[in-house]
Design a protein around this motif. Sequence first.
Motif, short mmCIF file in Angstrom:
data_model
loop_
_atom_site.label_atom_id
_atom_site.label_comp_id
_atom_site.label_asym_id
_atom_site.label_seq_id
_atom_site.Cartn_x
_atom_site.Cartn_y
_atom_site.Cartn_z
N THR A 139 1.97 -2.37 -1.94
CA THR A 139 2.86 -1.40 -2.59
C THR A 139 2.05 -0.25 -3.17
O THR A 139 0.91 -0.43 -3.60
CB THR A 139 3.68 -2.06 -3.71
OG1 THR A 139 2.78 -2.63 -4.66
CG2 THR A 139 4.60 -3.13 -3.16
N LEU A 140 2.67 0.90 -3.17
CA LEU A 140 2.06 2.10 -3.73
C LEU A 140 1.86 1.88 -5.23
O LEU A 140 2.79 1.46 -5.93
CB LEU A 140 2.98 3.30 -3.48
CG LEU A 140 2.38 4.68 -3.48
CD1 LEU A 140 1.22 4.79 -2.48
CD2 LEU A 140 3.43 5.71 -3.14
N VAL A 179 -2.98 2.13 -2.99
CA VAL A 179 -2.07 1.06 -2.59
C VAL A 179 -2.69 -0.27 -2.98
O VAL A 179 -3.84 -0.54 -2.66
CB VAL A 179 -1.78 1.11 -1.08
CG1 VAL A 179 -0.89 -0.05 -0.65
CG2 VAL A 179 -1.16 2.44 -0.69
N ALA A 226 3.24 2.36 3.45
CA ALA A 226 3.66 2.61 2.06
C ALA A 226 3.33 4.05 1.67
O ALA A 226 4.14 4.72 1.01
CB ALA A 226 2.97 1.64 1.12
N ALA A 254 -0.38 -0.78 4.26
CA ALA A 254 -0.73 0.17 3.20
C ALA A 254 -0.44 1.60 3.64
O ALA A 254 0.07 2.41 2.87
CB ALA A 254 -2.20 0.02 2.83
#
Length: 111
Positions: A106-107, A100, A62, A59
């Motif tokens: 993923t963002l 995240v 990202a 996280a």
Amino acid sequence: MSIRFLILAAAMLTAVLGASASQAAELKAVGKLADGQCLSPAQRRHVSASGKVVPLGKAIRAAKARRSEVVDAKLCKGSKGLVYLLTLLAHDGKVTRATVDAASGTLAEGG
């Protein structure tokens, strides 16, 4: 088999079963959180150990795409599941936040 071995085996089994029950209780408590509530340290450990979320490091990677340093991280319940809420400090001193998705790493949109 010796008595000593049986006692040791029983103690180990009791410890494992106790940990499983504790983990199940922590995971059940996570499901009862309201949106926006963050997990306790024990809940974070159990959710991470269950494999339901990506490691915090993923996280953070990202979020670092924004060229900022992560200064705080929380695992919280979002409207669509668990999310990492990251506080970022940019090189110019500006503080921002990123969200995240904890399941995918993923963002999040707009996060």
